[in-house]
Write an enzyme that holds these catalytic residues in place. Sequence first.
Site, mmCIF file in Angstrom:
data_model
loop_
_atom_site.group_PDB
_atom_site.id
_atom_site.type_symbol
_atom_site.label_atom_id
_atom_site.label_comp_id
_atom_site.label_asym_id
_atom_site.label_seq_id
_atom_site.Cartn_x
_atom_site.Cartn_y
_atom_site.Cartn_z
ATOM 1 C CB CYS A 127 36.094 40.276 42.746
ATOM 2 S SG CYS A 127 36.511 41.814 42.521
ATOM 3 C CB CYS A 130 39.211 42.044 43.763
ATOM 4 S SG CYS A 130 37.569 42.500 43.914
ATOM 5 C CG ASP A 131 40.893 38.424 43.922
ATOM 6 O OD1 ASP A 131 41.510 39.217 44.696
ATOM 7 O OD2 ASP A 131 40.088 37.659 43.944
#
Length: 298
Positions: A127, A130-131
């Site tokens: 992701c 997200c990261d």
Amino acid sequence: MYDCIIIGAGPAGMTSAIYLLRANKKILLLESSSYGGQIINASNIENYPGYESISGFELATNMYNQVKKLGGEIKYETVIRVNEDKTVVTNKDTYQATSVIIATGAQNRKLNLPNEKEFIGKGVSYCATCDGNFFKNKIVAVNGGGNTALEDALYLSELAKEVYLIHRRDEFRGDNKYLDEIKAKDNIKLILNSNIISINGNERLESITIKNNSEEETTIEINGLFIAIGQEPKNEIFNNVVDLENGYIKTIDDVHTKTKGIYVAGDTRTKELRQLTTAVSDGSIAASIAIKEMKGDN
Ligand code: NAP
């Protein structure tokens, strides 16, 4: 006793919930992780009518708020088994309903390299939104050739120093619009006709080794690897009540399964097109049919 238990709080499941709640049905929405399904990580959705552009998180949150406002009950539990009598067993409890809608979507496909799991959170991610932030000014690679990989590469190019976009073919499956943007970026390097054959490092990811179509192997030093090679369903737990076809739940007339009162909606079923629009379409059809068949007027 619920009128309907919906398994999965992605767009399909949440749409079913909205339709059932508006018909005054008592529902339970079961979700194993967080609401929103796959769209929660999409930075930009531009093919959902009514929004020229909206983040997946915002759209999913709108759906979630709509379910809550209508009085929907959501429990964060993992379903272990669904029985023919419509009892649903989770890791915490057992629930009874008149009908069940399976809307479990699909999970990120893994490369299935020996140490892939070990490096999740230590350089390997599925992701980018997200990261991505952990890789500011670092070197990262994205693997895949669909829209997710293209979007991820573009997103990461704004954060990372350098992005390698690695794809196993010489043609991308994703939209040309994204590809044109990628080609205009100085810090995205395309590596085509190549597969990742190993993930290397000690405590954290340090490099990957790729092999091209001519069997040549190259090791590239990177800090982060974003795997964006599509999704696959995980439906084995429903084996006793549905038939599977390549892992997807086989449907009869849109959303029926082989078991009366058990329906399926969204990406997890056999279908022609897996998109947000078709997921919400399935969700509304499954709910409407469930309501109709509860009354016995099928
Ligand atoms: P996808 O379209 O299924 O693409 C998966 C990619 O991964 C393909 O290029 C495939 O290669 C490659 N791949 C599969 N298995 C692999 C393996 N074992 N090793 C290496 N490569 C592998 O998946 P997606 O990109 O996640 O997109 C899913 C759906 O969501 C699509 O319909 C997409 O259009 C949609 N989506 C839309 C947006 C948007 O509209 N903004 C954003 C993201 C996703 P091959 O091409 O060789 O098969």
